[in-house]
Design an enzyme around this catalytic site. Structure first.
Site, short mmCIF file in Angstrom:
data_model
loop_
_atom_site.label_atom_id
_atom_site.label_comp_id
_atom_site.label_asym_id
_atom_site.label_seq_id
_atom_site.Cartn_x
_atom_site.Cartn_y
_atom_site.Cartn_z
N LYS A 76 0.86 -1.19 0.00
CA LYS A 76 0.00 0.00 0.00
C LYS A 76 0.89 1.24 0.00
O LYS A 76 1.93 1.26 0.68
CB LYS A 76 -0.89 -0.04 1.25
CG LYS A 76 -1.94 1.04 1.35
CD LYS A 76 -2.81 0.80 2.59
CE LYS A 76 -3.90 1.83 2.76
NZ LYS A 76 -4.74 1.56 3.95
N SER A 171 -9.57 1.45 3.24
CA SER A 171 -8.81 2.26 2.30
C SER A 171 -7.75 1.47 1.54
O SER A 171 -7.15 2.00 0.60
CB SER A 171 -8.11 3.41 3.04
OG SER A 171 -7.19 2.89 4.00
N SER A 195 -9.46 -0.79 7.49
CA SER A 195 -9.02 -0.60 6.11
C SER A 195 -8.43 -1.81 5.41
O SER A 195 -8.29 -1.79 4.19
CB SER A 195 -8.02 0.55 6.04
OG SER A 195 -8.72 1.74 5.91
N1 GLN Z 1 -12.64 4.25 7.40
C1 GLN Z 1 -11.86 4.57 8.55
C2 GLN Z 1 -11.36 5.97 8.45
O1 GLN Z 1 -11.61 6.60 7.45
C3 GLN Z 1 -10.72 3.60 8.73
C4 GLN Z 1 -9.53 3.89 7.88
C5 GLN Z 1 -8.38 2.94 8.07
O2 GLN Z 1 -8.51 1.87 8.67
N2 GLN Z 1 -7.22 3.34 7.57
O3 GLN Z 1 -10.74 6.47 9.35
#
Ligand code: GLN
Length: 524
Positions: A76, A171, A195
């Site tokens: 990532k 994400s 994510s």
């Molecule tokens: N959707 C959550 C956020 O926007 C989790 C994001 C993540 O785990 N990086 O904070």
């Protein structure tokens, strides 16, 4: 060959059925052919081929480094990679080339693995769709799968139009898409609130968030330091355990990693679940849960029960506060973490530099998207002297209550919790973006965030296909540092489910660069 598991491909490399260079080239051609998925921000073609050549030499000289030597993996784009651009999918870091590797990246490279590319994400990993990055949204490979196309044709007698493509979840959507479209054998994601598990469930792959403190965060560009964990995305549970075996353990460069030695092991092939006690948290049965996901969840609970495990309904009374609590804590840590991006030291610098103040403001306005800016603003608001007690301290207390709920269950004999991973399977992009992205990115991780706040290991495993032929994942949450036990339960489940291997039929047409012979090997 690209469909093989880590163990299979490692055996093939050792037996000389394929060479590291051939394997790397195959992955690179498939990446080219599937560029429309937008899974990768940077394809590290040159360095990957060099690493593959070096690995090939080692094999030739009988000096292979072990099970990972010559195997392509993706990372990532919020992990630092020496000499390879690391953008966090943000205009702020476009073109930024770190001088060092994140510990987890270095550990895989030390095993001889080949870094094939950096994957797409929501900007700075804030989001749950992989739709909010500076390089555009990631497309879910299942939108082009035979299953999805056939189901759509059955239901409406129409073909999948270009606009109908599905989101990957996020994400770490780029990593999930990369693994599910066979362009690499494993990928690193990050997991702060879900994510890794969220996109894994929507792309039909396994997504592991290890226990906080087991895997080093050094070189993972921070979102919420107290919750961030490097995640692992693979096509099967065994592979996730193998990667965790390499990544786990103390790192002097991350003081939050625990000192105790980490003993990885191969998961057993014969798994007995007779003495297992599975908890089904009743609060996870929310009104927003899609009926399809809910029914897959009950079927899975039944499956455990009829196979001899003890399955009981349990309560996590404070989980209902997790979204609000997460977002106060997340915004507060984001506000502090993002302060380093000021136009002076890293990445983008605005040309509006009449004064330091205007330089800061213009740089941050130009560099960050509205989700990131929104969190910085709210985080600074929560941290104001007059608000600190009411927001930040209160949220910390609620976080403790959420963690205590889990501890009580695990102390009362529950081994593993079984829950949905997401509220619904992947939706079409056009549906997803109807809602404001700041609201959207706060709502979607209702089932996954609590495990981050409690620091517990959790894994999403593909469980079924929806009526439309789209993956639905279920989540297992385990005791802290019992990651291998958690994965053993997940492996048992995976074996019963026999999740169908994706048929990327629609992609065949796009494979111009790949020869006819290779095409049939990929898609047969
Ligand atoms: N959707 C959550 C956020 O926007 C989790 C994001 C993540 O785990 N990086 O904070």
């Amino acid at each position: 060959m690209l469909r093989a598991s880590l163990r299979e491909i490692s055996a093939a490399l050792k037996e000389g059925q394929v060479s590291p260079t051939e394997l790397c080239q195959k992955c690179l051609s498939l990446i080219r052919a599937t560029r429309f998925l937008n899974a990768y921000i940077t394809v590290a073609e040159d360095t990957a081929l060099k690493q593959a050549e070096t690995s090939e030499k080692r094999y030739r000289q009988g000096q292979s480094l072990g099970d990972f030597d010559g195997i392509p993996f993706a990372v990532k784009d919020n992990f630092s990679t020496a000499g390879i651009q690391t953008t966090c999918a943000s205009n702020m870091l476009k073109g930024y080339v770190p001088p060092y590797n994140a510990t987890v990246v270095q550990k895989l490279l030390d095993q001889g693995a080949v870094l094939i590319g950096k994957t797409n994400l929501d900007e700075f990993a804030m989001g749950a769709g992989s739709t909010d990055g500076a390089f555009g949204p990631v497309r879910n490979p299942w939108s082009y799968s035979r299953q999805y196309r056939e189901k759509c044709a059955e239901n409406s007698s129409t073909q999948v139009e270009d606009d109908d493509w599905l989101i990957t979840g996020g994400s770490s959507g780029g990593s999930a898409a990369a693994v599910s479209s066979f362009t690499c054998f494993a990928a690193l994601g990050s997991d702060t609130g879900g994510s890794t598990r969220n996109p894994a469930s929507r792309c039909g792959v396994v997504g592991l968030k290890p226990t906080y403190g087991l895997v080093s965060r050094h070189g993972l560009i921070p979102l919420v330091n107290s919750m961030d964990v490097p995640g692992i995305l693979t096509r099967c549970v065994d592979d996730a355990a193998t990667v965790l075996g390499v990544l786990g353990g103390h790192d002097p460069k991350d003081s939050t990693t625990v000192q105790e030695p980490f003993y990885s092991c191969r998961l057993p092939s014969l798994i007995d679940i007779k003495n297992l006690c599975i908890g089904i948290p009743k609060e996870y049965n929310t009104p927003e849960l899609s009926s399809e996901t809910s029914s897959v969840w009950s079927k899975a609970a039944n499956l455990f029960e009829i196979s001899g495990a003890k399955v009981i309904e349990v309560s996590l009374p404070h989980t209902c506060h997790s979204i609000v609590c997460y977002h106060v804590l997340c915004a507060a840590e984001v506000a502090s973490n993002m302060a380093r991006f000021d136009g002076l030291e890293y990445g983008h610098r605005s040309s509006a530099d009449q004064s330091t103040e205007t330089l800061y403001a213009a740089t941050r306005r130009e560099g960050f998207n509205d989700v990131v800016r929104g969190r910085i603003l709210s985080g600074n608001y929560f941290l104001l002297k007059q608000n600190y007690e009411n927001y930040f301290i209160k949220a910390q207390k609620v976080r403790r209550l959420i963690a205590t709920d889990f501890a009580k269950l695990f102390n009362s004999g529950i081994d593993v919790l079984l829950t949905p991973t997401t509220l619904s399977p992947a939706v079409p992009y056009v549906e997803f973006i109807k809602e404001d992205n700041r609201t959207r990115s706060t709502q979607d991780d209702i089932f996954t965030q609590a495990a981050n706040m409690a620091g517990l290991p959790a894994v999403s495993v593909p469980a079924a296909l929806s009526e439309k032929g789209v993956p639905i994942g279920l989540q297992f949450i385990g005791r802290a540092f019992h990651d291998m036990q958690l994965l053993t339960v997940a492996k048992w489940f995976e074996k019963q489910v026999q999740f169908p291997v994706i048929q990327l039929q629609g992609m065949v047409d796009q494979l111009d660069a790949v020869s006819q012979k290779e095409k049939s090997a990929f898609f047969s």
